[in-house]
Scaffold this motif. Structure first.
Motif: not given
Length: 427
Positions: A294-309
């Motif tokens: 489960g959790g597909a694309y979590y890494s992509e979403a999390a790393a991208a969000l932290v990058t934006s923040l």
């Protein structure tokens, strides 16, 4: 720059680590810290994480620790991905409500309520350590379920936090593939509460493609993916999240649970196998089995969000934030899941069309439940807890609420000291 992952012994973590490794040019991380209270799991996951980072030529260093203060000291961002009580507690969440003829699920209904009671106090304790020891203005990104409730508790306590779920990005990727376009070109009219959202538009280069998706050959496949009949999607004119099938087909789901294997049992087996794979010193990439976790694309979403923040790139994300007028009909202090552009000041949601009555009514009811659940988790007040359960559309029946609450509290006794403080004082 230092980034910390609390709950770093999770089997999700290697995927998250790879997400940061792939973004090293955009987000220069000097130190990535994995924290967990289970040293054995942390050693196993941390070793694989180091091999993954080495394969990518990651320039920073990886640190593992069981010391929370050390983990968050000087961090610019802290990701929290906890599961209080582990998969054993999840199994109770999924099965105990069944004995009362109710749905068992780890993030909604009675099971999600129990998980929230266990989780909110611990996350707030963690956040207090972040406030005291991380960099001034450090961001907390919560991936801990139930995300909406946990994020609400963090924001109520004054923390600089944003909630993240993978449901929207997974839907975006699936719909982009179906439409034959790159995901970056797709914008979803995704709105509601965490695990209670609807996609009311699928815009590609400014053109809404949702009508053709709901009116064409793809409808049956989309409906199957979200566990709802095609006729419901046509009537709603929207794609509900998978979790809404628990509300739209409750009786059938309860029957299925009473007669079959629960997801928690499947995940326990997958995790055991994953940890065995992770121990292989030759493994330096994500095993295919992880997709079944489960959790597909979590890494992509999390790393991208932290990058934006942390960099302020103002990219587009789907996040859990204060409502503040974004969704009409909900209080400003509610936490909603909506699209937003994100920079160093945080998420900036755009305008969201009002929800139609059949969606708004459900969202309002669950918002009331979430408000009461945060209060119950922090106070240990059984009266508030009963009010929360009677407010939830998947529970609500008073004759079941009282014995159900007693059973949930007893099953989670060691994780809920607030509810048993009076007993302890009397003893």
């Amino acid at each position: 720059m230092k980034i910390t992952v609390v709950g770093g012994g999770s089997t999700y973590t290697p995927e998250l680590v790879e997400g940061f490794a792939r973004r090293a040019a955009l987000l220069p991380v000097d130190e990535l810290v994995l924290h967990d209270t289970d040293p054995e799991r942390l050693d196993v996951v941390g070793a694989l994480a180091r091999r993954i980072l080495a394969r990518h030529g990651f320039p920073g260093r990886l640190t593992t620790t069981t010391d929370l203060r050390r983990a968050v000291d000087g961090s610019a961002a802290v990701l929290i991905q906890l599961r209080v009580g582990g998969q054993a507690a999840r199994l109770v969440d999924e099965t105990l409500p069944n004995t009362y003829g109710l749905l068992g699920q780890e993030t909604t209904g009675a099971g999600g309520f129990a998980k929230a009671l266990r989780t909110v106090p611990l996350v707030l304790d963690t956040a207090d350590q972040v406030r005291e020891h991380a960099l001034s203005g450090a961001w907390i990104v919560d991936f801990t379920n139930p995300v909406g409730i946990v994020t609400r508790a963090l924001l109520d306590a004054g923390h600089r936090a944003v909630g993240l779920c993978n449901v929207a990005i997974k839907a975006q990727r699936q719909l982009a593939k179906r439409l034959g376009v790159q995901p970056a070109r797709v914008r979803l009219g995704h709105a509601g509460l965490n695990h209670l959202t609807w996609i009311r538009s699928v815009t590609v280069d400014g053109v809404d493609r949702l009508p053709e998706l709901l009116g064409g050959d793809a409808l049956d496949e989309i409906a199957a993916e979200v566990g709802a009949p095609p006729s419901l999607l046509r009537d709603l004119g929207a794609i509900p999240s998978y979790y809404l099938h628990y509300f739209y087909d409750t009786d059938e789901e309860v029957r299925r649970q009473l007669g079959g294997t629960h997801r928690a049992e499947q995940v326990q087996a997958i995790e055991r196998e994953l940890l065995t794979l992770y121990r292989d010193p030759a493994l330096d990439r994500l095993p295919e089995l992880l997709e079944r976790r489960g959790g597909a694309y979590y890494s992509e979403a999390a790393a991208a969000l932290v990058t934006s923040l942390l960099t302020g790139d103002a990219e587009h994300h789907y996040v859990n934030v204060r409502n503040n007028g974004v969704l009409a009909g909900l209080p400003d202090e509610a936490v909603v899941e909506v699209p937003a552009h994100v920079d160093t000041e945080g998420p900036h949601p755009g305008s969201v069309p009002p929800l139609p009555p059949e969606m708004l009514g459900l969202v309002q009811a669950v918002t009331a439940y979430e408000t009461l659940t945060v209060e119950a988790a922090l106070s240990g007040d059984r009266t508030v807890a009963r009010r929360a359960l009677v407010a939830h559309p998947l529970v609500r029946q008073w004759g079941r609420v009282e014995p159900l609450l007693d059973a949930l509290l007893e099953a989670n006794r060691r994780h809920l000291p607030r509810f048993f403080a009076r007993e302890a004082a009397d003893a």
